[in-house]
Design a protein around this motif. Structure first.
Motif, PDB file in Angstrom:
ATOM      1  N   ALA A 108      41.405   0.867   4.975  1.00 51.23           N
ATOM      2  CA  ALA A 108      42.076  -0.030   6.036  1.00 51.23           C
ATOM      3  C   ALA A 108      42.209  -1.454   5.788  1.00 51.23           C
ATOM      4  O   ALA A 108      41.413  -2.022   4.972  1.00 51.23           O
ATOM      5  N   LEU A 109      43.178  -2.289   6.394  1.00 53.69           N
ATOM      6  CA  LEU A 109      43.077  -3.418   6.430  1.00 53.69           C
ATOM      7  C   LEU A 109      42.891  -4.307   7.758  1.00 53.69           C
ATOM      8  O   LEU A 109      43.663  -3.836   8.571  1.00 53.69           O
ATOM      9  N   VAL A 110      41.833  -4.937   7.908  1.00 52.11           N
ATOM     10  CA  VAL A 110      41.949  -5.714   9.194  1.00 52.11           C
ATOM     11  C   VAL A 110      42.836  -6.937   9.002  1.00 52.11           C
ATOM     12  O   VAL A 110      42.825  -7.661   8.275  1.00 52.11           O
TER      13      VAL A 110
ATOM     14  N   ALA B 283      38.817  -3.390   4.543  1.00 50.66           N
ATOM     15  CA  ALA B 283      37.929  -2.919   5.498  1.00 50.66           C
ATOM     16  C   ALA B 283      37.746  -1.273   5.406  1.00 50.66           C
ATOM     17  O   ALA B 283      38.267  -0.685   4.779  1.00 50.66           O
ATOM     18  N   ARG B 284      36.211  -0.855   5.938  1.00 52.11           N
ATOM     19  CA  ARG B 284      36.447   0.692   6.011  1.00 52.11           C
ATOM     20  C   ARG B 284      36.253   0.685   7.599  1.00 52.11           C
ATOM     21  O   ARG B 284      35.693  -0.052   8.351  1.00 52.11           O
ATOM     22  N   CYS B 285      36.886   1.765   7.918  1.00 52.51           N
ATOM     23  CA  CYS B 285      37.237   1.727   9.447  1.00 52.51           C
ATOM     24  C   CYS B 285      36.595   3.037   9.787  1.00 52.51           C
ATOM     25  O   CYS B 285      36.818   4.180   8.882  1.00 52.51           O
TER      26      CYS B 285
ATOM     27  N   CYS C 254      49.021   1.619  12.824  1.00 54.54           N
ATOM     28  CA  CYS C 254      48.235   0.380  13.223  1.00 54.54           C
ATOM     29  C   CYS C 254      47.428   1.056  14.401  1.00 54.54           C
ATOM     30  O   CYS C 254      47.826   1.763  15.406  1.00 54.54           O
ATOM     31  N   VAL C 255      45.906   0.533  14.302  1.00 54.24           N
ATOM     32  CA  VAL C 255      45.136   0.902  15.414  1.00 54.24           C
ATOM     33  C   VAL C 255      44.361  -0.090  15.924  1.00 54.24           C
ATOM     34  O   VAL C 255      44.276  -1.208  15.128  1.00 54.24           O
TER      35      VAL C 255
ATOM     36  N   VAL D 237      44.135  -3.120  13.256  1.00 56.97           N
ATOM     37  CA  VAL D 237      43.748  -2.469  11.923  1.00 56.97           C
ATOM     38  C   VAL D 237      44.919  -1.620  11.220  1.00 56.97           C
ATOM     39  O   VAL D 237      45.349  -0.791  11.974  1.00 56.97           O
ATOM     40  N   ILE D 238      45.129  -1.879  10.100  1.00 52.13           N
ATOM     41  CA  ILE D 238      46.187  -1.147   9.457  1.00 52.13           C
ATOM     42  C   ILE D 238      45.565  -0.122   8.638  1.00 52.13           C
ATOM     43  O   ILE D 238      44.655  -0.159   7.591  1.00 52.13           O
TER      44      ILE D 238
END
Lengths: 404, 404
Positions: B379-381, B349-351, B328-329, B398-399
């Protein structure tokens, strides 16, 4: 003369072609590379449908419905998912509808079950505003003719679902490159042989087989050959059905230069012999009949880094992928890197998000403990050529060891 | 009552046990989870060895050697890699030695070939300082008795090499959980059937089979059952040899509640029925005889997110892994998220790393185009519960959809 890394990479990428294609059952396609452009031949949803259990109605008839002022309608039928309405919804009627069922002709909205009450064949609508929104429109997700997936896409979970939606029971995918792995060195024994004085076990083939698989290719372990040109050449010829043949050991000049002699014997045309990186300077690369031959160092750190920098991009190109590079980020050194650097250097590292941004901790200064570093690493720190020792906090480029 | 996500996760994790163990040939162990603690039963290197081609010498004899003042020694033998010296190095002598060969008795340093010249049986040493450093010491990388790998380690390339070094030809690994996938819904047809009015193809089983494999488990696609308790129960019973049985569809209350009835019919004890997340609120979880039964929504976005949040950690625990969570970030929204949120929400999401840190762009506001979002996401927000619409620049959790 050691070649610049970028030039060696370009030479190898130019020397290989994309693999042929095959059809595979969809269930086996996860992580395969799609070899066709998928254009939708249907709308999806293929019909207007209900996203919930409720009643299909004429939206304008129920707009004012409230719990204390319900609108009463006559129920005409019950459309299960997978069924098609036999009747149209006409003024004064409603149609029971299940999640996923097609909206019947005449209906312009759906009221969720929770906002209704039934008495015999009369249904009372308690809340009607927004009924029109409760319809998933035909073609809302996918329109006929739309380009949905392009060749070169690595098939992930979403793509698996998408291919199923479109009825691609056997997608066209690229054949996975087959990579032969041969360990050379008279000091080597097989992993299941007893250790005797002067010998060590072949570990490079196993380490590289993992790196080959991580690159989406197939690994074939062909075992060990001693420091003997004929013995090595025999194993290399045995790899004839592979697309890439990788040897470890005997690659550095002076180290007998056995692999160079093997290349000569087999008529492999040499592309280059040394690449300006550390570890991993000795890399003998050659081609013969569209097949790539790579002689890596017998040193595990050198073999692993050379593979990562030179062979992995080639396997990704052969696999049909369009992106051949790992994601790169900037990070700050969490600890000093105490060694000055001539050739561009790659250092195993742990990278994580600190309070003030990404940090990377180099895991070893030397080749010592190399496998321990490779086990723990999630990244490679790139030390530019001709660098002095770098203090903690220096901003460096970091290659994340995940797929890009 | 919808359960809090963290409580539902804990309940599921508490309900499953780690899989039994098996031995597998090392070549097949990449990405498997080690089920034994590996303690070194050898030193590595197993003997002092030469890291380069050159001459083994008595270091003190050559310390002052320079190109214009060489030290001349008599060559006594030639130790190839894999061989053991027959003679000791005595004052005035040197021993030719190959990379990887054991240092002969008496020698205390190695001079690289480039710094020597040979004439008959006399070798001239041109540079001798630092000769002692050119010995890789026995046990330098690994010492006997050292704990090298612990149970629960996912076997990566470094670990493959390490297991080979230690002669683990058949490491003990955890059996991969077998996960049955059953799609329910009378609107569903198989991926290779012709599309007829009112029907759509089963895509959930394929999407989830990818997620199951990504979690290191084995997927068994058991096909489609209509909205019929007996038909579903029959397929579920057919999954008896699996460790986890996942159905999609019929899980939300009102949606006939078919899966609840299937559980009742088969004697599956219900753990919970709803989890407070969006998408993916309807999740029927049950256990019977140490086997887990999960009824996911038939909505692909809901099924995928529920799997990610609830089933994936369970499969990682069953697989023997010690870390069950994705990295996670913190990142900033690259675009606004325009929807207010009740239950905790997960958004594809795109991270990526921007100039001023990590950015994440939500890929869809609605379920519409869900599979397109799932294809593109890395990613997942996480949108916390009871959030207003969030402007661009908001810091969010964000995962990352990579392994932790």
């Amino acid at each position: 003369m050691a070649l610049k890394l970028e030039i060696a990479q370009e030479m190898l990428l130019a020397a290989v072609a994309v693999m042929p294609v095959e059809r595979q059952p969809l269930a086996h396609c996860w992580q395969r590379v799609l070899a066709e452009t998928v254009i939708a031949d249907i709308d999806f949803p293929p019909f207007d449908r209900s996203p919930l259990d409720g009643y299909a109605v004429i939206a304008t008839e129920v707009e004012q419905a409230r719990p204390d002022a319900p609108v009463r309608l006559r129920q005409i039928e019950n459309i299960a998912a997978g069924s098609v309405a036999r009747e149209s919804v006409r003024p004064g009627t409603a149609c029971r509808i299940m999640t996923g069922a097609p909206i019947p002709p005449g209906a312009t909205g759906v009221i969720r079950l929770e906002d209704t009450a039934v008495d015999g064949d009369i249904v009372s609508i308690m809340a009607g505003a927004g009924a029109a929104k409760n319809i998933c429109r035909r073609g809302e997700e996918i329109a006929t003719g739309e380009v949905i997936l392009t060749a070169g896409t690595v098939i992930n979970a979403g793509a698996m679902g998408m291919l199923a939606v479109l009825g691609k029971a056997e997608p066209l995918v690229y054949v996975r490159p087959r990579v032969a792995l041969i360990a050379t060195g008279s000091e080597l024994i097989a992993v299941d042989e007893p250790l005797v004085p002067g010998k060590i076990r072949n570990s490079n083939s196993y380490m590289l087989s993992a790196q080959v698989q991580e690159a989406g290719a197939q690994a074939r372990l062909l075992g060990v050959a001693g420091d003997d040109v004929d013995a090595i050449a025999e194993l290399v010829e045995y790899a004839a059905d592979c697309d890439v043949c990788i040897t470890t050991g005997g690659a550095s000049v002076g180290d007998y230069d056995l692999i160079g002699e093997v290349f000569k014997k087999l008529g492999v045309k040499v592309l280059f012999e040394r690449v300006s990186i550390k570890p991993g300077m000795p890399v003998l690369a050659g081609v013969k009949e569209n097949k790539l031959f790579i002689g890596l160092s017998g040193n595990p750190a050198a073999a692993s880094i050379s593979f990562e920098q030179l062979v992995r991009p080639v396997l990704l190109k052969m696999s049909g992928r369009t992106n051949w590079w790992r994601p790169c980020v900037k990070a700050r050194l969490a600890a000093p890197f105490g060694k000055s650097t001539g050739a561009k250097r790659f250092v195993w590292a742990r990278c994580w998000q600190g309070e003030a941004g990404l940090l990377a901790e180099p895991l070893s200064l030397q080749g010592n403990g190399m496998l321990k570093s490779a086990i723990a690493a999630n990244a490679l720190v790139v030390i530019p050529e001709n660098s002095p020792p770098l203090p903690a906090g220096t901003e460096v480029e970091v290659i994340l060891l995940v797929n890009g």
